[in-house]
Motif scaffolding. Structure first.
Motif: not given
Length: 510
Positions: A225-227, A347-354
């Motif tokens: 599973x990829x969120x 998971x894939x998060x914490x990208x800020x505005x980039x």
């Protein structure tokens, strides 16, 4: 207020069917923004004897979350500056970040050659400041140079952009595209290659141990599973590390050959402003994005008005054609969180505005690991890392803010309005028959009353007058007036409340 973004308003619609029934697959991707769609495309294109079976679930329509509400800018640096990475992690990591992001932009360019009408173009990124912030521009030029980026130092800015009061940073060979058009076209490519894409299929429950996600009309059981949901659904450790902000944007029609021309323009003064142009459907637009605001504790209307006034100051009193906003989650140590976390899901998060570039980086890293080719860069951004030196202060500040907000709201946040006195368009946290409710009366007079307690970790929601939503200040969950989840880590909706509507004679459903 109509908050359809310029990108969503000028891109082709989609029409993927809702998930129905119980299915199994190799990889379940939750989220149909740039991260999830890119990953689906990468996995589906595999020319092997047994390519992975991929299912993608999107709660709304493809791209209509953060991707379709972004600025459409692509760059190898970071909006907060590569100097922050240099200061926290050193020159070698800063170089790795720039290289990885540059590779992602090149990848997007290659994909755009295969896709119709996505508006990709190469251009410079120009950054400057007022006199009080000139030192930051100087340090950024130094950090970019040390990282091997093609950066020049200028002195002037074309009118009518805000004037430069010091050095002008010019980062060569960056890019822009139409982000909504891109993910719509890329999703079609992934579907044609065999990925099963389902829109309007919100995940209501995730069983990490069983690798099973449940929607209103079906379920998916997967090997992995990829969120890809911008912030992971449910309760995760990374939520305690990430400040959450919203950024507002507007667009208005602009002269086809008028300045500033192609480019990404960042004015980093006391009042931040991001500027770019777009040509779509025979019309030309200027796009302006403003400062970030902490989710749930800012005045959304005031933030939008401030941005419009700033745009008028430099570009004249023009009718605004589009207004929108997007949410971002910032990693505590300036890097994103990409990979397996404690739940053993990706998971894939914490990208800020980039996020457009980081989302592409994330998809490529996760695809490589799923296919047995883990990248060395993946260890740098893996979830679960904790560096008290690099991110400890930000983590403590964020958790202190959450606790303060939680306590303050439970002690003080009630208003004197009565449900019967709410006028069309009004909202309030009120006492109704001995119970506290979050109430909103729609322009047509319909009353919505829901629990004010966020279903994520129990903080109190606040009203967003621009987006017509209840926003949680703790971890960024957002809900429609009827309690339906819009975005954020919350899985369950706000509970509807049965309250007599003394003004309208009706009641909100239980």
């Amino acid at each position: 207020m109509n908050t359809l973004s310029l990108w969503r308003g000028t891109a082709a619609p989609t029409g993927y069917a809702m998930l129905s029934g119980d299915v199994t697959c190799d990889v379940l991707i939750v989220g149909g923004g740039i991260t999830g769609v890119t990953l689906a495309d990468l996995l589906a294109e595999q020319k092997t004897a047994n390519p992975p079976k991929v299912v993608l679930l999107e709660a709304d329509a493809i791209g209509t979350g953060t991707t379709g509400n972004s600025t459409g800018n692509l760059y190898e640096t970071l909006s907060s500056g590569l100097r922050e990475i240099h200061a926290k992690w050193g020159a070698e990591v800063a170089r790795q970040v720039a290289d990885e992001r540059r590779t992602a932009v090149n990848f997007i360019e290659e994909r755009c050659r295969l896709l119709p009408d996505v508006g990709f173009r190469r251009c410079d990124l120009v950054e400057w400041a007022d006199r009080a912030h000139n030192d930051a521009i100087r340090k950024e030029i130094e950090a970019l140079t040390a990282a091997g980026c093609a950066v020049d130092r200028g002195t002037t800015i074309p009118a009518p952009l805000p004037p430069a009061e010091g050095d002008v940073l010019v980062l060569r060979n960056q890019a822009q595209f139409q982000p909504q058009a891109y993910v719509v076209a890329l999703a079609a490519r992934a579907a044609q290659a065999g990925a099963s894409i389902h829109e309007h299929s919100r995940v209501l429950e995730i069983d990490h141990k069983a690798r099973r996600a449940v929607t209103a009309a079906g379920s998916v059981t997967a090997r992995e599973i990829v969120m890809a949901t911008h912030t992971p659904k449910g309760v995760h450790l990374v939520h305690t590390e990430m400040p959450v902000h919203r950024e507002y944007a507007i667009a208005f029609e602009w002269a086809p050959d008028g300045p500033p021309g192609p480019g990404t323009f960042w004015w980093k003064a006391a009042e931040h402003l991001s500027i770019r142009t777009l040509q779509a459907g025979g019309r030309h637009y200027l796009v302006c994005a403003g400062q970030e605001h902490k989710v749930g504790i800012h005045n959304a209307t005031a933030g939008m008005i401030a941005l419009e006034n700033l745009a008028r100051k430099y570009f004249g009193d023009r009718p605004v054609t589009h207004r929108w906003s997007a949410q971002n989650y910032r990693g505590a140590d300036a890097l994103p969180y990409i990979g397996r976390n404690h739940s053993d899901c990706f998971i894939a998060t914490g990208f800020a505005t980039d996020g457009l570039t980081w989302g592409t980086v994330a998809a490529r890293l996760i695809a490589a690991e799923l296919l047995g080719h883990k990248s060395a860069f993946a260890d740098l951004v893996k979830p679960g890392r904790l560096s008290p030196v690099k991110g400890g202060k930000n983590i403590l500040q964020e958790n202190a803010l959450v606790v303060t907000q939680l306590v303050k709201d439970y002690l003080t946040q009630r208003q004197n309005e009565k449900l019967s006195e709410l006028k069309a368009g009004d909202s309030a946290i009120v006492d109704a028959e001995g119970e506290t409710v979050a109430a909103y009366r729609a322009p047509d007079g319909e009353l919505f009353a829901v629990s004010p307690v966020c279903t994520h970790v129990g903080c109190k929601v606040h009203w967003n007058s621009v987006e017509t939503s209840w926003d949680c200040p703790c971890h960024g969950s957002r809900f429609r007036p009827d309690g339906t989840v819009i975005e954020g880590p919350a899985l369950a909706p706000l509970k509807r409340k049965h309250t007599p509507d003394l003004a309208g004679g009706g009641s909100a459903p239980a």
